[in-house]
Structures are given as C-alpha cells and as structure tokens.
Scaffold this motif. Structure first.
Motif, short mmCIF file in Angstrom:
data_model
loop_
_atom_site.label_atom_id
_atom_site.label_comp_id
_atom_site.label_asym_id
_atom_site.label_seq_id
_atom_site.Cartn_x
_atom_site.Cartn_y
_atom_site.Cartn_z
N ASP A 286 0.83 -1.20 0.00
CA ASP A 286 0.00 0.00 0.00
C ASP A 286 0.87 1.26 0.00
O ASP A 286 1.55 1.56 0.98
N ALA A 287 0.82 2.03 -1.09
CA ALA A 287 1.65 3.24 -1.22
C ALA A 287 1.24 4.33 -0.24
O ALA A 287 2.01 5.27 0.00
N ALA A 288 0.05 4.22 0.35
CA ALA A 288 -0.39 5.23 1.31
C ALA A 288 0.49 5.25 2.55
O ALA A 288 0.49 6.23 3.30
N TYR A 289 1.24 4.18 2.79
CA TYR A 289 2.10 4.12 3.97
C TYR A 289 3.55 4.50 3.67
O TYR A 289 4.41 4.41 4.54
N GLU A 290 3.82 4.89 2.42
CA GLU A 290 5.15 5.36 2.10
C GLU A 290 5.44 6.63 2.89
O GLU A 290 4.63 7.57 2.90
N GLY A 291 6.59 6.68 3.54
CA GLY A 291 6.95 7.83 4.34
C GLY A 291 6.26 7.85 5.69
O GLY A 291 6.47 8.79 6.47
N PHE B 282 3.16 17.15 6.34
CA PHE B 282 4.19 18.16 6.08
C PHE B 282 4.87 18.59 7.37
O PHE B 282 6.09 18.81 7.38
N ARG B 283 4.13 18.70 8.45
CA ARG B 283 4.77 19.06 9.71
C ARG B 283 5.68 17.94 10.21
O ARG B 283 6.72 18.19 10.81
N GLN B 284 5.27 16.71 9.97
CA GLN B 284 6.09 15.57 10.37
C GLN B 284 7.43 15.56 9.65
O GLN B 284 8.47 15.31 10.24
N HIS B 285 7.39 15.84 8.35
CA HIS B 285 8.60 15.73 7.54
C HIS B 285 9.37 17.04 7.38
O HIS B 285 10.59 17.03 7.21
N PHE B 286 8.66 18.19 7.42
CA PHE B 286 9.30 19.46 7.14
C PHE B 286 9.24 20.45 8.29
O PHE B 286 9.83 21.53 8.21
N GLY B 287 8.50 20.13 9.35
CA GLY B 287 8.40 21.04 10.48
C GLY B 287 7.48 22.22 10.23
O GLY B 287 7.44 23.15 11.03
N GLY C 12 -8.23 16.34 -3.98
CA GLY C 12 -8.57 15.05 -3.38
C GLY C 12 -7.88 14.76 -2.07
O GLY C 12 -7.82 13.60 -1.65
N HIS C 13 -7.35 15.80 -1.40
CA HIS C 13 -6.63 15.60 -0.14
C HIS C 13 -7.43 16.10 1.05
O HIS C 13 -8.20 17.06 0.93
N ASP C 14 -7.22 15.47 2.18
CA ASP C 14 -7.77 15.96 3.43
C ASP C 14 -6.78 16.97 4.02
O ASP C 14 -5.62 16.61 4.29
N PRO C 15 -7.18 18.23 4.20
CA PRO C 15 -6.23 19.25 4.68
C PRO C 15 -5.54 18.88 5.99
O PRO C 15 -4.36 19.18 6.17
N SER C 16 -6.26 18.23 6.92
CA SER C 16 -5.63 17.88 8.20
C SER C 16 -4.55 16.82 8.00
O SER C 16 -3.50 16.85 8.67
N THR C 17 -4.78 15.88 7.07
CA THR C 17 -3.76 14.86 6.78
C THR C 17 -2.54 15.50 6.14
O THR C 17 -1.39 15.18 6.49
#
Length: 362
Positions: free
Chosen positions: A18-23, A117-122, A107-112
C-alpha cells in the motif's frame, strides 16, 4: 503514532504494498535483520517476524540493516505520494495563493496534509507555499520593482499582508532594507536558503523555513547596525556556485570566508564541526572531547543549535551516540538527505579549510 501499534493493519498494508504508507511506516524483519518500505517487492515475511518503525533512524537503532532493493534509508518525505505530488505542484505554481480548498479539490484531506508536512518538514504545506510567494516578491524588489508589483507577484491581497510577512522574516519592512550587507535567496535541491554576505565574508546561510530564522535575522541586523539590504555580492555568487557543486556531488568543501557572531566557546564548537570531513559524523560527546571539554556535552549541543551558517558549518553531521538521527533545525528529512549525499564524499576526504574570520562576541 497510533497506526504503528495496529499490527494487523500495517501487515495488511505490507502484503498489499500500500503506497499510502510510504513515508509513514517501515517494517523490520526479525528473521533477516533487514528493514524495508511497505511497498518493497521482496517476499513478504511472516507477521510474527515484523516490527514497525516510523523512520529509518529508529530501525537502524534497533539493529536492522536497510534493504538493498527498496532502499528504505533514502528520503522518506519523497517516498510519500501525497508529499511528492504537492511539492511538485508547489514548484510548478510558486506564486499561487494555495488554500485548503485547493487541497480538497486535489482530493486531499487538509488535516492529513498538514500532519504529513509538519512531520517531515516542520511546517505545513500552506506555510511552505507562503514562503514561496514571499520569495517571488523578494525577487521583484531585488530587481528594483515597485512595492505594488512585488505584492501582486507574491500573491498577497494587500500591501500590509506582504509587509507583515516580510517583517516576520527580516525584522523590518522592505523599504528599510539598505546597507553594505546584502540578503538574497538561493535555490537548492533541499529548498530555498537565505544568504547574507558583504563583499568579503558570509554572515548567514539558512534554510528559509527554519523556525528560528526570523529571530536570527533580527539579531544579525542588530549586530551590524541594520546594514542589511536586498541584493547580491560577489560572495553570494561564489556561495551559490559552491552549493551547486556540493549538491551535484562534485565537491564536499564549502570554503567561503566567514564572519562568526558568537562567543569564543561557540566558535571552537563551530570550528570542530568544520573539521568533520564530508561523509563522516560525530556525536555530541565526541565533539565535546574534540574541543578539550568532554563534560560540556550540553553546551556543545546548544552551540550546535546556535549555528547560523547551515552546511558551511555542518551541524547536520552530529548524530546520536547510538547512531540515531538527532534533532536538526533544518528538519530531520534534510539531515537524512545530507548524510546520504555526503557518503559519496567519504573516500575523497573533502575537508573545509580552517575558519579565517575571527568570531565576534554577542
């Protein structure tokens, strides 16, 4: 993360690739001692042989080796399809005034998106987009454009909004930027960087999304009596060329003349950082021992965090004593990529020169 405690869900994602779990998650296989992305094409392990990690550093710290097929110790942020798609969209439309409605339309959920982005980029995607728009305005002002032109090109609806964003970054309004120190933007594969230099030395080099950047810019402005204007010097161009060679894998040395603004102790730590060849790392305790003060580990860590010359004074080369990735003001994702890039310099023995500009006390 709650998902990392849901063994059955993660194992199902592993089986489905499942590519949704990449990263988001990595799997460590206890029977082989190897860790992989969940999308790895290798034969799937039995569920009882799986352990779950949210980053490569945690998997390595637990004793697992990276898989040679899926290369899970590569940049995790790039691997996530949502992040990859949105960063590409931002690069294509840097002046667009992005909103949560745009994310929903894609097609994205803004909270997700915000969490990823905060997880990876702060910082959030919308904060990154705002910085990109500000850069558009900086370029217009740099070229001698009018304030209204800079405002419109940056995508701000009002002059006050543009001035406030500018002031938050530099500590004063755009029209007040004048002096013999020049501030400009340099693009790199890891994001934009603010560079401040005069005709002789480099004063500051920071990723534009660093949380402490506005504070650092205001402090530097106070130290030099407000002598910071917009524009470039010959040293700016030299720095940009050196960064280009560095990221191209051609030369790990960044030998620009520097002006340090810090205490004598901080200057010793920063020189010790400069003495670490590209492709090697040190722990905080090793760094403290290198300056002859083995008990000053916390002070060394504080000096490391106070560095305002990213890459040139390579604080990203400091890792945990157990080999794990420790905090980096530019973001752990950048640290991961920098260390991976510099591995290619190890054999070349690229070592910067000694600092030739004396420190100035704060």
């Amino acid at each position: 993360m709650r998902d990392l405690m849901d063994h059955d869900r993660l194992y199902a994602a592993l089986v489905a690739r499942d590519a949704a779990y990449e990263g988001v998650a990595l799997v460590g296989v206890t029977s082989t001692g190897i860790f992989c992305r969940l999308t790895c094409p290798a034969r799937k392990p039995r569920p009882e042989n799986c352990r779950w990690f949210d980053n490569a550093a945690a998997a390595r710290a637990a004793g697992f080796r990276p898989c040679l097929r899926c290369k899970p110790d590569g940049p995790q942020a790039e691997a996530h399809p949502v992040i990859a798609g949105l960063t590409a969209a931002l690069a294509a439309r840097p002046g667009h005034r992005w909103s949560e409605a745009d994310l929903i339309d894609l097609g994205h959920d803004p909270s997700t998106v915000r969490r990823l982005f905060r997880q990876h980029f702060g910082q959030s995607f919308l904060q990154m987009a705002r910085a990109a728009r500000l850069r558009q305005g900086l370029q217009t002002l740099h070229k001698g454009g009018r304030m209204i032109d800079a405002q419109l090109q940056a995508g701000f609806e009002s002059a006050s909004g543009f001035r406030e964003a500018f002031r938050a970054l530099f500590g004063h309004a755009p029209h007040q930027m004048q002096g013999d120190l020049r501030a400009d933007w340099i693009d790199t594969p890891l994001g934009g960087m603010i560079v401040i230099a005069d005709d002789h030395v480099l004063h500051l080099l920071e990723f534009v999304d660093r949380k402490a950047l506005p504070q650092g810019l205001r402090r530097l402005s106070a130290l030099v009596g407000g002598r910071i204007g917009l524009g470039r010097t010959g040293l700016t161009d030299l720095t940009e060329r050196a960064l280009g060679r560095f990221f191209a894998g051609e030369d790990g040395r960044l030998d620009m003349p520097l002006r340090l603004f810090g205490t004598p102790f901080q200057a010793r730590v920063w020189q010790a950082l400069r003495d670490i060849p590209a492709g090697e790392t040190r722990s905080y305790s090793q760094l403290a021992a290198a300056i002859g003060q083995p008990s000053a580990v916390r002070a060394v860590a504080a000096a490391n965090g106070a560095n305002r010359l990213a890459l040139v004074v390579p604080c990203h080369r400091v890792i945990g004593s157990d080999g794990s990735m420790t905090g980096y003001a530019g973001g752990l994702w950048r640290k991961e990529r920098l260390i991976a890039l510099e591995a290619g310099y190890r054999a070349a023995g690229n070592r910067p020169a000694r600092l030739d500009a004396g420190p100035q006390s704060l």
